[in-house]
Design a protein around this motif. Structure first.
Motif, PDB file in Angstrom:
ATOM      1  N   GLU A 157     -24.593  -3.091 -61.421  1.00  0.00           N
ATOM      2  CA  GLU A 157     -24.078  -1.808 -60.980  1.00  0.00           C
ATOM      3  C   GLU A 157     -23.300  -1.974 -59.675  1.00  0.00           C
ATOM      4  OE1 GLU A 157     -27.494   1.149 -62.883  1.00  0.00           O
ATOM      5  OE2 GLU A 157     -27.230   1.018 -60.711  1.00  0.00           O
ATOM      6  N   ARG A 158     -22.430  -1.028 -59.450  1.00  0.00           N
ATOM      7  CA  ARG A 158     -21.673  -1.041 -58.204  1.00  0.00           C
ATOM      8  C   ARG A 158     -22.631  -0.781 -57.040  1.00  0.00           C
ATOM      9  NH1 ARG A 158     -16.138   2.116 -58.361  1.00  0.00           N
ATOM     10  NH2 ARG A 158     -17.515   3.929 -58.631  1.00  0.00           N
ATOM     11  N   GLU A 159     -22.425  -1.496 -55.931  1.00  0.00           N
ATOM     12  CA  GLU A 159     -23.311  -1.346 -54.784  1.00  0.00           C
ATOM     13  C   GLU A 159     -22.506  -1.166 -53.494  1.00  0.00           C
ATOM     14  OE1 GLU A 159     -25.709  -4.852 -54.094  1.00  0.00           O
ATOM     15  OE2 GLU A 159     -23.979  -6.182 -53.992  1.00  0.00           O
ATOM     16  N   PHE A 160     -23.145  -0.491 -52.573  1.00  0.00           N
ATOM     17  CA  PHE A 160     -22.572  -0.295 -51.246  1.00  0.00           C
ATOM     18  C   PHE A 160     -22.510  -1.622 -50.510  1.00  0.00           C
ATOM     19  CE2 PHE A 160     -21.847   1.487 -47.154  1.00  0.00           C
ATOM     20  CZ  PHE A 160     -22.677   0.801 -46.272  1.00  0.00           C
ATOM     21  N   VAL A 161     -21.390  -1.851 -49.783  1.00  0.00           N
ATOM     22  CA  VAL A 161     -21.249  -3.060 -48.975  1.00  0.00           C
ATOM     23  C   VAL A 161     -21.156  -2.711 -47.492  1.00  0.00           C
ATOM     24  CG1 VAL A 161     -19.799  -5.057 -48.471  1.00  0.00           C
ATOM     25  CG2 VAL A 161     -20.116  -4.310 -50.847  1.00  0.00           C
ATOM     26  N   ALA A 162     -20.258  -1.803 -47.139  1.00  0.00           N
ATOM     27  CA  ALA A 162     -20.056  -1.476 -45.728  1.00  0.00           C
ATOM     28  C   ALA A 162     -19.381  -0.120 -45.614  1.00  0.00           C
ATOM     29  CB  ALA A 162     -19.217  -2.538 -45.036  1.00  0.00           C
ATOM     30  N   ALA A 163     -19.606   0.543 -44.487  1.00  0.00           N
ATOM     31  CA  ALA A 163     -18.972   1.831 -44.226  1.00  0.00           C
ATOM     32  C   ALA A 163     -18.644   1.952 -42.756  1.00  0.00           C
ATOM     33  CB  ALA A 163     -19.880   2.980 -44.660  1.00  0.00           C
ATOM     34  N   ILE A 164     -17.662   2.803 -42.478  1.00  0.00           N
ATOM     35  CA  ILE A 164     -17.245   3.026 -41.099  1.00  0.00           C
ATOM     36  C   ILE A 164     -16.890   4.495 -40.929  1.00  0.00           C
ATOM     37  CG2 ILE A 164     -14.830   2.432 -41.572  1.00  0.00           C
ATOM     38  CD1 ILE A 164     -14.834   1.025 -38.774  1.00  0.00           C
ATOM     39  N   SER A 165     -17.232   5.047 -39.780  1.00  0.00           N
ATOM     40  CA  SER A 165     -17.007   6.458 -39.521  1.00  0.00           C
ATOM     41  C   SER A 165     -15.563   6.738 -39.140  1.00  0.00           C
ATOM     42  CB  SER A 165     -17.937   6.931 -38.407  1.00  0.00           C
ATOM     43  OG  SER A 165     -17.640   6.228 -37.206  1.00  0.00           O
ATOM     44  N   TRP A 166     -15.250   8.018 -39.026  1.00  0.00           N
ATOM     45  CA  TRP A 166     -13.890   8.454 -38.705  1.00  0.00           C
ATOM     46  C   TRP A 166     -13.286   7.676 -37.538  1.00  0.00           C
ATOM     47  CZ3 TRP A 166     -14.739  14.482 -38.338  1.00  0.00           C
ATOM     48  CH2 TRP A 166     -14.985  14.979 -39.602  1.00  0.00           C
ATOM     49  N   THR A 167     -14.054   7.589 -36.451  1.00  0.00           N
ATOM     50  CA  THR A 167     -13.501   6.977 -35.241  1.00  0.00           C
ATOM     51  C   THR A 167     -13.771   5.480 -35.167  1.00  0.00           C
ATOM     52  OG1 THR A 167     -15.523   7.394 -34.012  1.00  0.00           O
ATOM     53  CG2 THR A 167     -13.838   9.119 -33.972  1.00  0.00           C
ATOM     54  N   GLY A 168     -14.567   4.989 -36.099  1.00  0.00           N
ATOM     55  CA  GLY A 168     -14.949   3.585 -36.050  1.00  0.00           C
ATOM     56  C   GLY A 168     -16.181   3.325 -35.210  1.00  0.00           C
ATOM     57  N   GLY A 169     -16.749   4.382 -34.659  1.00  0.00           N
ATOM     58  CA  GLY A 169     -17.879   4.194 -33.758  1.00  0.00           C
ATOM     59  C   GLY A 169     -19.192   3.894 -34.450  1.00  0.00           C
ATOM     60  N   THR A 170     -19.268   4.196 -35.730  1.00  0.00           N
ATOM     61  CA  THR A 170     -20.486   3.942 -36.500  1.00  0.00           C
ATOM     62  C   THR A 170     -20.142   3.087 -37.715  1.00  0.00           C
ATOM     63  OG1 THR A 170     -21.424   6.067 -35.837  1.00  0.00           O
ATOM     64  CG2 THR A 170     -22.378   4.996 -37.773  1.00  0.00           C
ATOM     65  N   THR A 171     -20.925   2.047 -37.920  1.00  0.00           N
ATOM     66  CA  THR A 171     -20.756   1.204 -39.105  1.00  0.00           C
ATOM     67  C   THR A 171     -22.103   0.963 -39.756  1.00  0.00           C
ATOM     68  OG1 THR A 171     -20.949  -0.822 -37.777  1.00  0.00           O
ATOM     69  CG2 THR A 171     -18.726   0.013 -38.196  1.00  0.00           C
ATOM     70  N   GLY A 172     -22.072   0.627 -41.025  1.00  0.00           N
ATOM     71  CA  GLY A 172     -23.287   0.310 -41.759  1.00  0.00           C
ATOM     72  C   GLY A 172     -23.001  -0.777 -42.773  1.00  0.00           C
TER      73      GLY A 172
ATOM     74  N   LEU B 229     -24.682  -3.471 -46.060  1.00  0.00           N
ATOM     75  CA  LEU B 229     -25.690  -3.978 -46.981  1.00  0.00           C
ATOM     76  C   LEU B 229     -26.416  -5.110 -46.267  1.00  0.00           C
ATOM     77  CD1 LEU B 229     -26.706  -4.123 -50.007  1.00  0.00           C
ATOM     78  CD2 LEU B 229     -24.884  -5.821 -50.343  1.00  0.00           C
ATOM     79  N   ASP B 230     -27.718  -5.171 -46.427  1.00  0.00           N
ATOM     80  CA  ASP B 230     -28.495  -6.170 -45.693  1.00  0.00           C
ATOM     81  C   ASP B 230     -27.992  -7.595 -45.933  1.00  0.00           C
ATOM     82  OD1 ASP B 230     -31.796  -4.594 -45.837  1.00  0.00           O
ATOM     83  OD2 ASP B 230     -30.108  -4.327 -44.483  1.00  0.00           O
ATOM     84  N   SER B 231     -27.605  -7.898 -47.152  1.00  0.00           N
ATOM     85  CA  SER B 231     -27.237  -9.273 -47.492  1.00  0.00           C
ATOM     86  C   SER B 231     -25.893  -9.699 -46.904  1.00  0.00           C
ATOM     87  CB  SER B 231     -27.221  -9.466 -49.007  1.00  0.00           C
ATOM     88  OG  SER B 231     -26.251  -8.638 -49.618  1.00  0.00           O
ATOM     89  N   VAL B 232     -25.132  -8.763 -46.348  1.00  0.00           N
ATOM     90  CA  VAL B 232     -23.843  -9.135 -45.750  1.00  0.00           C
ATOM     91  C   VAL B 232     -23.840  -8.986 -44.230  1.00  0.00           C
ATOM     92  CG1 VAL B 232     -22.681  -8.417 -47.876  1.00  0.00           C
ATOM     93  CG2 VAL B 232     -22.678  -6.882 -45.893  1.00  0.00           C
ATOM     94  N   LYS B 233     -24.918  -8.465 -43.679  1.00  0.00           N
ATOM     95  CA  LYS B 233     -24.983  -8.303 -42.221  1.00  0.00           C
ATOM     96  C   LYS B 233     -24.811  -9.645 -41.541  1.00  0.00           C
ATOM     97  CE  LYS B 233     -27.866  -4.142 -41.982  1.00  0.00           C
ATOM     98  NZ  LYS B 233     -29.198  -3.610 -41.654  1.00  0.00           N
ATOM     99  N   GLY B 234     -23.965  -9.662 -40.511  1.00  0.00           N
ATOM    100  CA  GLY B 234     -23.708 -10.889 -39.787  1.00  0.00           C
ATOM    101  C   GLY B 234     -22.613 -11.741 -40.395  1.00  0.00           C
ATOM    102  N   ARG B 235     -22.215 -11.409 -41.640  1.00  0.00           N
ATOM    103  CA  ARG B 235     -21.144 -12.167 -42.296  1.00  0.00           C
ATOM    104  C   ARG B 235     -19.899 -11.310 -42.529  1.00  0.00           C
ATOM    105  NH1 ARG B 235     -21.671 -13.974 -47.309  1.00  0.00           N
ATOM    106  NH2 ARG B 235     -23.122 -12.349 -48.003  1.00  0.00           N
ATOM    107  N   PHE B 236     -20.093 -10.027 -42.787  1.00  0.00           N
ATOM    108  CA  PHE B 236     -18.978  -9.121 -43.059  1.00  0.00           C
ATOM    109  C   PHE B 236     -18.811  -8.155 -41.892  1.00  0.00           C
ATOM    110  CE2 PHE B 236     -19.098  -9.066 -48.030  1.00  0.00           C
ATOM    111  CZ  PHE B 236     -19.097 -10.453 -48.029  1.00  0.00           C
ATOM    112  N   THR B 237     -17.582  -7.777 -41.639  1.00  0.00           N
ATOM    113  CA  THR B 237     -17.280  -6.783 -40.607  1.00  0.00           C
ATOM    114  C   THR B 237     -16.273  -5.785 -41.155  1.00  0.00           C
ATOM    115  OG1 THR B 237     -17.639  -8.389 -38.828  1.00  0.00           O
ATOM    116  CG2 THR B 237     -16.408  -6.388 -38.281  1.00  0.00           C
ATOM    117  N   ILE B 238     -16.607  -4.519 -41.042  1.00  0.00           N
ATOM    118  CA  ILE B 238     -15.670  -3.470 -41.441  1.00  0.00           C
ATOM    119  C   ILE B 238     -14.981  -2.942 -40.190  1.00  0.00           C
ATOM    120  CG2 ILE B 238     -17.414  -1.631 -41.358  1.00  0.00           C
ATOM    121  CD1 ILE B 238     -15.959  -0.351 -43.780  1.00  0.00           C
ATOM    122  N   ALA B 239     -13.690  -2.705 -40.307  1.00  0.00           N
ATOM    123  CA  ALA B 239     -12.923  -2.198 -39.176  1.00  0.00           C
ATOM    124  C   ALA B 239     -11.831  -1.280 -39.708  1.00  0.00           C
ATOM    125  CB  ALA B 239     -12.309  -3.362 -38.392  1.00  0.00           C
TER     126      ALA B 239
END
Length: 123
Positions: free
Chosen positions: A44-59, A61-71
């Protein structure tokens, strides 16, 4: 309506880096929460990363933390997913998505979706 176009996918080797881009049009980009999702074959499709309107909040997936960066770059109406230390299990079709909420991590929160782009990581 919001149109989303992903780019930057491809075939890489394990340990390599890759950056996905998603160009948005059709609505004020700075008022869109943005996210990346992925779907591997047979899963199934899964969440990887998200970023808020201003970029001040990011989230992430546990398995990509430290390896992926959303900007995001609001001046260019573009969101990026910088992926490093890629693993074969990161192989999937990656989707860019936009939500009218400030920030979201659930697929159901996202109204607009790109066509998806393939990322293949060989071992």
């Amino acid at each position: 309506q919001v149109q989303l176009v992903e780019s930057g996918g491809g075939l890489v080797q394990a340990g390599d880096s890759l950056t996905l881009s998603c160009a948005a049009s059709g609505r004020t980009f700075s008022k869109l929460g943005m996210g990346w999702f992925r779907q591997a074959p047979g899963k199934e499709r899964e969440f990887v990363a998200a970023i808020s309107w201003t970029g001040g909040t990011t989230g992430y997936l546990d398995s990509v933390k430290g390896r992926f960066t959303i900007a995001r770059e609001n001046a260019r109406s573009t969101v990026y997913l910088q992926m490093s230390s890629l693993k074969p299990e990161d192989t999937a079709v990656y989707y860019c998505a936009a939500t009218l909420t400030a920030f979201g991590q659930r697929e159901t929160e996202y109204r607009y979706w790109g066509q998806g782009i393939q990322v293949t990581v060989s071992s």
